[in-house]
Design an enzyme around this catalytic site. Structure first.
Site, PDB file in Angstrom:
ATOM      1  N   GLY A   1       0.815  -1.218   0.000  1.00  0.00           N
ATOM      2  CA  GLY A   1       0.000   0.000   0.000  1.00  0.00           C
ATOM      3  C   GLY A   1       0.844   1.262   0.000  1.00  0.00           C
ATOM      4  O   GLY A   1       0.539   2.231  -0.698  1.00  0.00           O
ATOM      5  N   CYS A   2       1.905   1.242   0.769  1.00  0.00           N
ATOM      6  CA  CYS A   2       2.768   2.422   0.864  1.00  0.00           C
ATOM      7  C   CYS A   2       3.522   2.652  -0.441  1.00  0.00           C
ATOM      8  O   CYS A   2       3.757   3.802  -0.835  1.00  0.00           O
ATOM      9  CB  CYS A   2       3.729   2.277   2.040  1.00  0.00           C
ATOM     10  SG  CYS A   2       2.837   2.197   3.618  1.00  0.00           S
ATOM     11  N   THR A   3       3.876   1.588  -1.117  1.00  0.00           N
ATOM     12  CA  THR A   3       4.538   1.710  -2.417  1.00  0.00           C
ATOM     13  C   THR A   3       3.563   2.291  -3.445  1.00  0.00           C
ATOM     14  O   THR A   3       3.914   3.194  -4.204  1.00  0.00           O
ATOM     15  CB  THR A   3       5.095   0.355  -2.872  1.00  0.00           C
ATOM     16  OG1 THR A   3       6.060  -0.081  -1.904  1.00  0.00           O
ATOM     17  CG2 THR A   3       5.749   0.446  -4.240  1.00  0.00           C
TER      18      THR A   3
ATOM     19  N   ALA B   1       3.220   6.050  -2.579  1.00  0.00           N
ATOM     20  CA  ALA B   1       4.423   6.826  -2.890  1.00  0.00           C
ATOM     21  C   ALA B   1       4.630   6.949  -4.397  1.00  0.00           C
ATOM     22  O   ALA B   1       4.985   8.026  -4.893  1.00  0.00           O
ATOM     23  CB  ALA B   1       5.642   6.190  -2.233  1.00  0.00           C
TER      24      ALA B   1
END
Length: 153
Positions: free
Chosen positions: A45-47, A50
């Site tokens: 999710g963070c990838t 970002a």
């Protein structure tokens, strides 16, 4: 801390980025800032979040905005994340989650029936004077940029 809303003053901060440099909210006067909080570098999710910000950098710049991400990760992990995905914007380390708390982005979460304290994925668009233009809590990774885009017009 209570959640922030449009019109509130953005809490000041000074944190180290992925290169060990100190970055402060005051560094972004005269520009809009897309500030987002994410749980952990280099997770799916963070990838997604970002990389969507990275891909919108030109569009944000045209609207007079820059982006900064904040997580509890140490600068070395942030650096690896930046290098792996060519993010090209500051990723700040908030290991004691004090800044996340100030923005209302730290709180109770639950997974698989367990509750714990952690980052509440959130994004904020801050104007040139340090006021919140838009605040989104529990934002989906793919919605960070569209939310900012709507506010920027």
């Amino acid at each position: 801390m209570a959640q922030l809303k449009a019109g509130d003053r953005a809490p000041a901060f000074t944190l180290k980025d992925q290169d060990g440099r100190e970055v402060s909210l005051a560094d972004f006067k005269a520009r809009k800032l897309l500030l987002y909080f994410y749980p952990k570098a280099d997770t799916p999710g963070c990838t997604t979040q970002a990389c969507s910000v990275r891909d919108a950098m030109e569009e944000l710049a045209e609207a007079g905005a820059v982006a900064v991400g904040i997580s509890p990760d140490q600068p070395a992990r942030q650096k690896k994340f930046d290098d792996t995905y060519g993010l090209g914007f500051p990723l700040l380390s908030d290991p004691d989650h004090a800044v996340a708390q100030a923005y209302g982005a730290w709180g109770e979460k639950s997974m698989y029936g367990k509750t714990y304290q952690g980052i509440i994925r959130s994004s904020f668009l801050i104007d040139e004077t340090g006021r919140i233009l838009q605040a989104s809590y529990k934002v989906k990774p793919q919605d960070t940029v569209p939310n900012a885009r709507r506010t920027l017009g």
